[in-house]
Design a protein around this motif. Sequence first.
Motif, PDB file in Angstrom:
ATOM      1  N   ALA A 148      -9.754 -18.672 -35.183  1.00  0.00           N
ATOM      2  CA  ALA A 148      -8.856 -19.357 -34.253  1.00  0.00           C
ATOM      3  C   ALA A 148      -8.638 -18.513 -32.993  1.00  0.00           C
ATOM      4  N   LYS A 149      -8.454 -17.217 -33.156  1.00  0.00           N
ATOM      5  CA  LYS A 149      -8.289 -16.327 -31.998  1.00  0.00           C
ATOM      6  C   LYS A 149      -9.563 -16.295 -31.162  1.00  0.00           C
ATOM      7  N   ARG A 150     -10.721 -16.306 -31.830  1.00  0.00           N
ATOM      8  CA  ARG A 150     -11.984 -16.323 -31.101  1.00  0.00           C
ATOM      9  C   ARG A 150     -12.087 -17.593 -30.267  1.00  0.00           C
ATOM     10  N   ALA A 151     -11.726 -18.729 -30.844  1.00  0.00           N
ATOM     11  CA  ALA A 151     -11.767 -19.995 -30.104  1.00  0.00           C
ATOM     12  C   ALA A 151     -10.824 -19.950 -28.898  1.00  0.00           C
ATOM     13  N   GLU A 152      -9.646 -19.348 -29.076  1.00  0.00           N
ATOM     14  CA  GLU A 152      -8.707 -19.195 -27.952  1.00  0.00           C
ATOM     15  C   GLU A 152      -9.318 -18.363 -26.844  1.00  0.00           C
ATOM     16  N   ARG A 153      -9.916 -17.240 -27.202  1.00  0.00           N
ATOM     17  CA  ARG A 153     -10.526 -16.354 -26.198  1.00  0.00           C
ATOM     18  C   ARG A 153     -11.676 -17.058 -25.476  1.00  0.00           C
ATOM     19  N   LEU A 154     -12.469 -17.787 -26.224  1.00  0.00           N
ATOM     20  CA  LEU A 154     -13.592 -18.491 -25.602  1.00  0.00           C
ATOM     21  C   LEU A 154     -13.118 -19.575 -24.640  1.00  0.00           C
ATOM     22  N   ALA A 155     -11.954 -20.155 -24.903  1.00  0.00           N
ATOM     23  CA  ALA A 155     -11.440 -21.250 -24.076  1.00  0.00           C
ATOM     24  C   ALA A 155     -10.638 -20.759 -22.872  1.00  0.00           C
ATOM     25  N   GLU A 156     -10.399 -19.460 -22.778  1.00  0.00           N
ATOM     26  CA  GLU A 156      -9.568 -18.937 -21.690  1.00  0.00           C
ATOM     27  C   GLU A 156     -10.201 -19.080 -20.314  1.00  0.00           C
ATOM     28  N   GLY A 157     -11.479 -19.269 -20.272  1.00  0.00           N
ATOM     29  CA  GLY A 157     -12.173 -19.321 -18.993  1.00  0.00           C
ATOM     30  C   GLY A 157     -12.867 -17.995 -18.734  1.00  0.00           C
ATOM     31  N   TYR A 158     -13.644 -17.989 -17.665  1.00  0.00           N
ATOM     32  CA  TYR A 158     -14.496 -16.854 -17.349  1.00  0.00           C
ATOM     33  C   TYR A 158     -14.288 -16.483 -15.890  1.00  0.00           C
ATOM     34  N   ALA A 159     -13.925 -15.227 -15.650  1.00  0.00           N
ATOM     35  CA  ALA A 159     -13.705 -14.740 -14.289  1.00  0.00           C
ATOM     36  C   ALA A 159     -15.019 -14.256 -13.702  1.00  0.00           C
ATOM     37  N   PHE A 160     -15.332 -14.757 -12.505  1.00  0.00           N
ATOM     38  CA  PHE A 160     -16.549 -14.344 -11.807  1.00  0.00           C
ATOM     39  C   PHE A 160     -16.273 -14.357 -10.316  1.00  0.00           C
ATOM     40  N   GLU A 161     -16.452 -13.205  -9.705  1.00  0.00           N
ATOM     41  CA  GLU A 161     -16.293 -13.049  -8.260  1.00  0.00           C
ATOM     42  C   GLU A 161     -15.013 -13.688  -7.731  1.00  0.00           C
ATOM     43  N   GLY A 162     -13.909 -13.416  -8.415  1.00  0.00           N
ATOM     44  CA  GLY A 162     -12.603 -13.838  -7.940  1.00  0.00           C
ATOM     45  C   GLY A 162     -12.170 -15.240  -8.320  1.00  0.00           C
TER      46      GLY A 162
ATOM     47  N   PHE B  28     -26.172 -17.642  -9.420  1.00  0.00           N
ATOM     48  CA  PHE B  28     -25.952 -18.417 -10.630  1.00  0.00           C
ATOM     49  C   PHE B  28     -26.473 -17.678 -11.858  1.00  0.00           C
ATOM     50  N   LYS B  29     -27.599 -16.988 -11.735  1.00  0.00           N
ATOM     51  CA  LYS B  29     -28.120 -16.209 -12.868  1.00  0.00           C
ATOM     52  C   LYS B  29     -27.150 -15.092 -13.238  1.00  0.00           C
ATOM     53  N   ARG B  30     -26.571 -14.433 -12.244  1.00  0.00           N
ATOM     54  CA  ARG B  30     -25.574 -13.392 -12.529  1.00  0.00           C
ATOM     55  C   ARG B  30     -24.339 -14.002 -13.186  1.00  0.00           C
ATOM     56  N   PHE B  31     -23.929 -15.162 -12.690  1.00  0.00           N
ATOM     57  CA  PHE B  31     -22.797 -15.900 -13.258  1.00  0.00           C
ATOM     58  C   PHE B  31     -23.063 -16.202 -14.732  1.00  0.00           C
ATOM     59  N   ALA B  32     -24.201 -16.774 -15.028  1.00  0.00           N
ATOM     60  CA  ALA B  32     -24.547 -17.140 -16.403  1.00  0.00           C
ATOM     61  C   ALA B  32     -24.717 -15.901 -17.280  1.00  0.00           C
ATOM     62  N   GLY B  33     -25.329 -14.863 -16.729  1.00  0.00           N
ATOM     63  CA  GLY B  33     -25.511 -13.625 -17.488  1.00  0.00           C
ATOM     64  C   GLY B  33     -24.188 -12.973 -17.851  1.00  0.00           C
ATOM     65  N   GLY B  34     -23.246 -12.994 -16.916  1.00  0.00           N
ATOM     66  CA  GLY B  34     -21.921 -12.441 -17.191  1.00  0.00           C
ATOM     67  C   GLY B  34     -21.189 -13.232 -18.256  1.00  0.00           C
ATOM     68  N   LEU B  35     -21.332 -14.545 -18.188  1.00  0.00           N
ATOM     69  CA  LEU B  35     -20.695 -15.387 -19.205  1.00  0.00           C
ATOM     70  C   LEU B  35     -21.321 -15.130 -20.571  1.00  0.00           C
ATOM     71  N   LEU B  36     -22.626 -15.014 -20.613  1.00  0.00           N
ATOM     72  CA  LEU B  36     -23.295 -14.698 -21.881  1.00  0.00           C
ATOM     73  C   LEU B  36     -22.771 -13.381 -22.450  1.00  0.00           C
ATOM     74  N   ALA B  37     -22.624 -12.371 -21.598  1.00  0.00           N
ATOM     75  CA  ALA B  37     -22.114 -11.073 -22.058  1.00  0.00           C
ATOM     76  C   ALA B  37     -20.694 -11.212 -22.595  1.00  0.00           C
ATOM     77  N   ARG B  38     -19.855 -11.985 -21.915  1.00  0.00           N
ATOM     78  CA  ARG B  38     -18.476 -12.173 -22.370  1.00  0.00           C
ATOM     79  C   ARG B  38     -18.438 -12.890 -23.720  1.00  0.00           C
ATOM     80  N   VAL B  39     -19.191 -13.958 -23.844  1.00  0.00           N
ATOM     81  CA  VAL B  39     -19.224 -14.701 -25.112  1.00  0.00           C
ATOM     82  C   VAL B  39     -19.733 -13.798 -26.230  1.00  0.00           C
ATOM     83  N   ASN B  40     -20.769 -13.027 -25.950  1.00  0.00           N
ATOM     84  CA  ASN B  40     -21.303 -12.121 -26.959  1.00  0.00           C
ATOM     85  C   ASN B  40     -20.267 -11.075 -27.360  1.00  0.00           C
ATOM     86  N   GLN B  41     -19.520 -10.547 -26.394  1.00  0.00           N
ATOM     87  CA  GLN B  41     -18.477  -9.562 -26.687  1.00  0.00           C
ATOM     88  C   GLN B  41     -17.407 -10.159 -27.602  1.00  0.00           C
ATOM     89  N   ILE B  42     -17.004 -11.382 -27.319  1.00  0.00           N
ATOM     90  CA  ILE B  42     -15.985 -12.043 -28.132  1.00  0.00           C
ATOM     91  C   ILE B  42     -16.498 -12.263 -29.558  1.00  0.00           C
TER      92      ILE B  42
END
Length: 123
Positions: free
Chosen positions: A22-36, A83-97
């Motif tokens: 449940a906490k993982r789902a919350e973290r995944l739903a928080e959104g992703y910060a990229f370049e402000g 966009f590739k950097r955006f997607a790569g950063g999101l992938l890293a965040r999801v993987n970290q979670i």
Amino acid sequence: MRFKATLPLPELRRLKQDQVNAKRAERLAEGYAFEGAIFATDPQSIANMTAVLAAIGAGVDLPDGFAWRDQNNVNVPMDAETFKRFAGGLLARVNQIYTQSWSRKDEIETSDNPASIDADLML
């Protein structure tokens, strides 16, 4: 005389692991910060991002004026490299979670006292 209600260890472990999920789902739903800006991370947004990334990977040029809309409904212009950097950063965040949740669940599985383990994921 007082009695303390306790769950059998396997049930307690499952309950704590469900809390981690449940906490993982919350973290995944928080959104992703990229370049402000903060971007949505719901399943539809991820599916749309994956489709754009696949198109870029297949050599499809992004349309002129391409933008990705953030959670505040502001269009954020992006070229293919951004966009590739955006997607790569999101992938890293999801993987970290996910990695942190797996580690916490492994800790719960091997603990003699899973009730003492915090289910929250600190990022």
